[in-house]
Design a protein around this motif. Structure first.
Motif, PDB file in Angstrom:
ATOM      1  N   UNK A  71       4.878 -32.023  -0.778  1.00 32.43           N
ATOM      2  CA  UNK A  71       5.437 -33.366  -0.091  1.00 32.43           C
ATOM      3  C   UNK A  71       6.749 -33.028   0.745  1.00 32.43           C
ATOM      4  N   UNK A  72       7.216 -31.686   0.939  1.00 28.66           N
ATOM      5  CA  UNK A  72       8.163 -31.368   1.503  1.00 28.66           C
ATOM      6  C   UNK A  72       9.549 -31.461   0.759  1.00 28.66           C
ATOM      7  N   UNK A  73       9.479 -31.738  -0.358  1.00 24.81           N
ATOM      8  CA  UNK A  73      10.549 -31.905  -1.180  1.00 24.81           C
ATOM      9  C   UNK A  73      11.068 -30.582  -1.668  1.00 24.81           C
ATOM     10  N   UNK A  74      12.463 -30.534  -1.645  1.00 26.00           N
ATOM     11  CA  UNK A  74      12.843 -29.061  -2.129  1.00 26.00           C
ATOM     12  C   UNK A  74      12.798 -28.753  -3.377  1.00 26.00           C
ATOM     13  N   UNK A  75      12.426 -27.512  -3.669  1.00 26.39           N
ATOM     14  CA  UNK A  75      12.310 -27.091  -5.074  1.00 26.39           C
ATOM     15  C   UNK A  75      13.624 -26.371  -5.420  1.00 26.39           C
ATOM     16  N   UNK A  76      13.941 -25.401  -4.309  1.00 27.63           N
ATOM     17  CA  UNK A  76      15.204 -24.378  -4.651  1.00 27.63           C
ATOM     18  C   UNK A  76      15.537 -24.090  -3.137  1.00 27.63           C
ATOM     19  N   UNK A  77      16.886 -23.724  -3.050  1.00 25.13           N
ATOM     20  CA  UNK A  77      17.368 -23.040  -1.869  1.00 25.13           C
ATOM     21  C   UNK A  77      18.231 -22.055  -2.407  1.00 25.13           C
ATOM     22  N   UNK A  78      18.491 -20.893  -1.840  1.00 28.69           N
ATOM     23  CA  UNK A  78      19.168 -19.576  -2.050  1.00 28.69           C
ATOM     24  C   UNK A  78      19.997 -19.211  -0.930  1.00 28.69           C
TER      25      UNK A  78
ATOM     26  N   UNK B 244       0.158 -26.047  -0.701  1.00 27.92           N
ATOM     27  CA  UNK B 244       0.876 -26.635  -1.875  1.00 27.92           C
ATOM     28  C   UNK B 244       2.591 -26.708  -1.621  1.00 27.92           C
ATOM     29  N   UNK B 245       3.032 -26.028  -0.520  1.00 29.18           N
ATOM     30  CA  UNK B 245       4.551 -25.875  -0.183  1.00 29.18           C
ATOM     31  C   UNK B 245       4.533 -24.882   0.909  1.00 29.18           C
ATOM     32  N   UNK B 246       5.995 -24.572   1.037  1.00 28.28           N
ATOM     33  CA  UNK B 246       6.282 -23.448   1.797  1.00 28.28           C
ATOM     34  C   UNK B 246       7.767 -22.993   1.890  1.00 28.28           C
TER      35      UNK B 246
END
Length: 135
Positions: free
Chosen positions: A35-42, A109-111
């Motif tokens: 859905x374009x929702x953030x899972x993680x940022x590093x 399923x994501x990006x």
């Protein structure tokens, strides 16, 4: 891999960070869900602060358009058929490389989105993360 969750996102980020270290660049790496929702940022130590938004938006763009962001480069120049695309969606669409969809059985399923160096370095690091997801 068949599922994209925080644990898997950490593995993707680790593979990307390893590639970034190998080529000597500091990157920001973001993973988004379907859905374009953030899972993680590093954000690697001393990576550009501006790259946080850019990496996140690259991941969002790759999900939203179901294609690598580098596919948009030629069509979004002033003479291209998609000129101005980057001004839509509250300016979230990124029209240069570094965002790659993550797929399972042909379904996005994501990006991953990567920013922090040249576009070619961003793509290289993003591809390393995508490859980790695909193995």
């Amino acid at each position: 891999m068949t599922e994209l969750n925080l644990e898997v996102a950490k593995e993707i980020i680790a593979a990307s960070e390893k590639e970034a270290a190998n080529i000597g660049v500091r990157m920001v790496i973001s993973i988004a869900d379907a859905g374009g929702n953030l899972i993680a940022t590093h954000r690697m130590d001393d990576a550009w602060i501006a790259s946080v938004d850019i990496a996140t938006n690259k991941a969002w763009t790759a999900v939203a358009l179901k294609m690598p962001t580098e596919n948009l480069e030629e069509e979004t120049v002033p003479s291209g058929s998609l000129y101005g695309l980057n001004t839509t969606n509250q300016g979230r669409i990124v029209v240069f490389g570094g965002g790659i969809p993550l797929e399972v059985d042909g379904k996005v399923v994501g990006a991953i989105g990567v920013s922090g160096s040249t576009v070619s370095d961003d793509v290289k690091v993003a591809k390393a993360g995508a490859q980790a997801f695909n193995t």
